[in-house]
Design a protein around this motif. Structure first.
Motif, short mmCIF file in Angstrom:
data_model
loop_
_atom_site.label_atom_id
_atom_site.label_comp_id
_atom_site.label_asym_id
_atom_site.label_seq_id
_atom_site.Cartn_x
_atom_site.Cartn_y
_atom_site.Cartn_z
N ALA A 6 37.01 38.37 45.59
CA ALA A 6 38.38 38.52 46.08
C ALA A 6 38.51 39.82 46.87
CB ALA A 6 39.35 38.51 44.90
N PRO A 7 39.48 39.89 47.78
CA PRO A 7 39.65 41.12 48.57
C PRO A 7 39.78 42.37 47.72
CG PRO A 7 40.99 39.36 49.48
CD PRO A 7 40.43 38.83 48.20
N GLU A 8 40.54 42.29 46.63
CA GLU A 8 40.73 43.47 45.79
C GLU A 8 39.44 43.87 45.07
OE1 GLU A 8 42.05 39.90 43.27
OE2 GLU A 8 42.17 40.56 45.37
N ALA A 9 38.58 42.89 44.77
CA ALA A 9 37.30 43.20 44.14
C ALA A 9 36.36 43.89 45.13
CB ALA A 9 36.65 41.93 43.59
N ARG A 10 36.41 43.44 46.39
CA ARG A 10 35.57 44.05 47.42
C ARG A 10 36.04 45.46 47.76
NH1 ARG A 10 36.37 38.89 49.98
NH2 ARG A 10 37.76 39.91 51.49
N GLU A 11 37.35 45.64 47.79
CA GLU A 11 37.89 46.90 48.31
C GLU A 11 38.07 47.97 47.24
OE1 GLU A 11 41.46 45.54 50.14
OE2 GLU A 11 40.40 44.30 51.62
N THR A 12 38.48 47.57 46.05
CA THR A 12 38.78 48.56 45.01
C THR A 12 38.00 48.34 43.73
OG1 THR A 12 40.61 47.30 44.01
CG2 THR A 12 41.13 48.68 45.93
N GLY A 13 37.25 47.24 43.63
CA GLY A 13 36.51 46.96 42.40
C GLY A 13 37.33 46.29 41.33
N ARG A 14 38.59 45.95 41.64
CA ARG A 14 39.44 45.30 40.64
C ARG A 14 38.92 43.89 40.34
NH1 ARG A 14 45.83 43.61 41.50
NH2 ARG A 14 45.87 41.98 39.91
N ARG A 15 38.68 43.59 39.06
CA ARG A 15 38.23 42.27 38.64
C ARG A 15 39.05 41.82 37.44
NH1 ARG A 15 33.00 42.67 36.62
NH2 ARG A 15 33.39 44.89 36.31
N ASP A 16 39.75 40.72 37.61
CA ASP A 16 40.57 40.19 36.53
C ASP A 16 40.64 38.68 36.67
OD1 ASP A 16 42.30 39.78 38.67
OD2 ASP A 16 43.66 41.40 38.12
N GLN A 17 41.56 38.04 35.94
CA GLN A 17 41.66 36.58 36.00
C GLN A 17 41.99 36.09 37.40
OE1 GLN A 17 43.31 38.61 33.81
NE2 GLN A 17 43.59 37.60 31.81
N LEU A 18 42.77 36.85 38.13
CA LEU A 18 43.17 36.41 39.47
C LEU A 18 42.03 36.55 40.48
CD1 LEU A 18 46.81 37.82 39.61
CD2 LEU A 18 46.09 35.47 39.18
N SER A 19 41.17 37.53 40.29
CA SER A 19 40.01 37.63 41.18
C SER A 19 39.01 36.52 40.87
CB SER A 19 39.36 39.01 41.09
OG SER A 19 38.88 39.28 39.79
N ASP A 20 38.87 36.15 39.59
CA ASP A 20 38.06 34.99 39.22
C ASP A 20 38.60 33.73 39.88
OD1 ASP A 20 36.04 36.08 37.69
OD2 ASP A 20 36.81 35.36 35.77
N GLN A 21 39.92 33.59 39.88
CA GLN A 21 40.55 32.42 40.49
C GLN A 21 40.20 32.33 41.97
OE1 GLN A 21 45.04 31.20 41.84
NE2 GLN A 21 44.86 32.02 39.77
N TYR A 22 40.23 33.45 42.65
CA TYR A 22 39.89 33.48 44.07
C TYR A 22 38.45 33.00 44.27
CZ TYR A 22 39.33 35.34 48.82
OH TYR A 22 39.09 35.47 50.17
N SER A 23 37.52 33.51 43.47
CA SER A 23 36.11 33.11 43.60
C SER A 23 35.96 31.61 43.36
CB SER A 23 35.25 33.90 42.61
OG SER A 23 35.32 35.28 42.87
N PHE A 24 36.66 31.10 42.37
CA PHE A 24 36.62 29.66 42.10
C PHE A 24 37.09 28.87 43.31
CE2 PHE A 24 38.96 25.83 40.95
CZ PHE A 24 37.99 25.10 40.27
N CYS A 25 38.15 29.31 43.95
CA CYS A 25 38.70 28.58 45.09
C CYS A 25 37.75 28.63 46.29
CB CYS A 25 40.08 29.14 45.47
SG CYS A 25 41.38 28.71 44.28
N VAL A 26 37.01 29.72 46.45
CA VAL A 26 36.03 29.78 47.53
C VAL A 26 34.95 28.73 47.31
CG1 VAL A 26 34.27 31.17 48.69
CG2 VAL A 26 36.43 32.22 48.03
N LEU A 27 34.37 28.70 46.11
CA LEU A 27 33.28 27.74 45.90
C LEU A 27 33.80 26.30 45.85
CD1 LEU A 27 33.16 26.74 42.66
CD2 LEU A 27 32.29 29.04 42.35
N ALA A 28 35.04 26.10 45.41
CA ALA A 28 35.62 24.76 45.42
C ALA A 28 35.84 24.28 46.85
CB ALA A 28 36.94 24.75 44.65
#
Length: 252
Positions: free
Chosen positions: A167-189
């Motif tokens: 997710a953008p926030e994981a790339r930019e600030t290192g933030r990883r939470d349920q919402l960043s997991d959701q983003y990753s899921f949507c990319v691979l889906a």
């Protein structure tokens, strides 16, 4: 043994338990990190996090110990194919794709329910067996949202993540939470359903009217919002919406 994944700090192998006549998955430290105390600590941490999750779409940890002189985590057997290999391995119907993605999402939701964020979900970590049963693996980059006070795990392990699915926030600030997991899921889906990478701005991408009006597109586009608060509140709601969108119609 058959190697399933390559990389550091550890690798997955499919092995046979000759005593009980069953297959198992072994997670062994990569040769470059076999004697690295931090790598061993990460493997131990991963085993503890997995032990908290009891769900059929998460690879269950069976043991953590030594295999010869090497630290080894033993898991239940997982599929030989990752999501990308499975999709490319044959003509997959819409129903098959949705069923596999739903299982992956349910596993992710189960991890979130006990305070575990995968942190680096990519297609290779969605393992699919010959019966099309899905199990998520490789939680070494996971974040523990409820660690014991003072635990070093609070910030998560210092390992790189795959920026193609982050997710953008994981790339930019290192933030990883349920919402960043959701983003990753949507990319691979999105990749699994369309055969293409999602657009950089899925909410406002220009395209044919028929493409934009598909409800499943809208479901995934919301999960791909650059603003985390604009995404689905949780994986359960995303999966419910995706199931409704796919019922009785073809999309993408």
């Amino acid at each position: 043994m058959q190697k399933l994944t390559s990389g550091e700090p550890a690798e997955l192998y499919l092995a046979e338990d000759r005593h009980l006549l069953r297959q198992l998955t072994l997670k062994l430290l990569h040769a470059n990190t076999n004697y690295d105390p931090l790598a061993a600590k990460l493997l131990e941490r991963e085993a503890r996090l997995l032990a908290r999750i009891d769900h059929p779409n998460i690879a269950a940890v069976l043991d953590l110990g030594l295999l010869g002189s090497e630290l080894c985590m033993t898991l239940q057997a997982v599929g030989v194919d990752g999501l990308d290999d499975w999709v490319e391995g044959g003509q997959r119907s819409q129903a098959q794709l949705l069923a596999v993605l739903r299982q992956a999402g349910q596993g992710l939701a189960a991890a979130h329910a006990v305070g575990v964020v995968h942190g680096d979900l990519i297609p290779a970590r969605v393992r699919i067996d010959r019966l099309q049963h899905v199990r998520l693996v490789d939680f070494e980059r996971a974040r523990d949202l409820a660690p014991e006070p003072g635990a070093w795990e609070r910030q998560g392990p210092p390992l790189p993540i795959d920026r193609n699915y982050a997710a953008p926030e994981a790339r930019e600030t290192g933030r990883r939470d349920q919402l960043s997991d959701q983003y990753s899921f949507c990319v691979l889906a999105w990749e699994a359903l369309t055969g293409r990478r999602p657009p950089s701005d899925a909410d406002h991408v220009a395209g044919p009217w028929a493409y934009r009006r598909e409800p499943a597109y809208k479901v995934l586009a919301r999960g791909l919002s650059a603003n985390p608060t604009a995404r689905w509140p949780d994986m359960e709601q995303l999966l419910d919406a995706l199931e409704r969108a796919g019922t009785g119609r073809r999309f993408f």
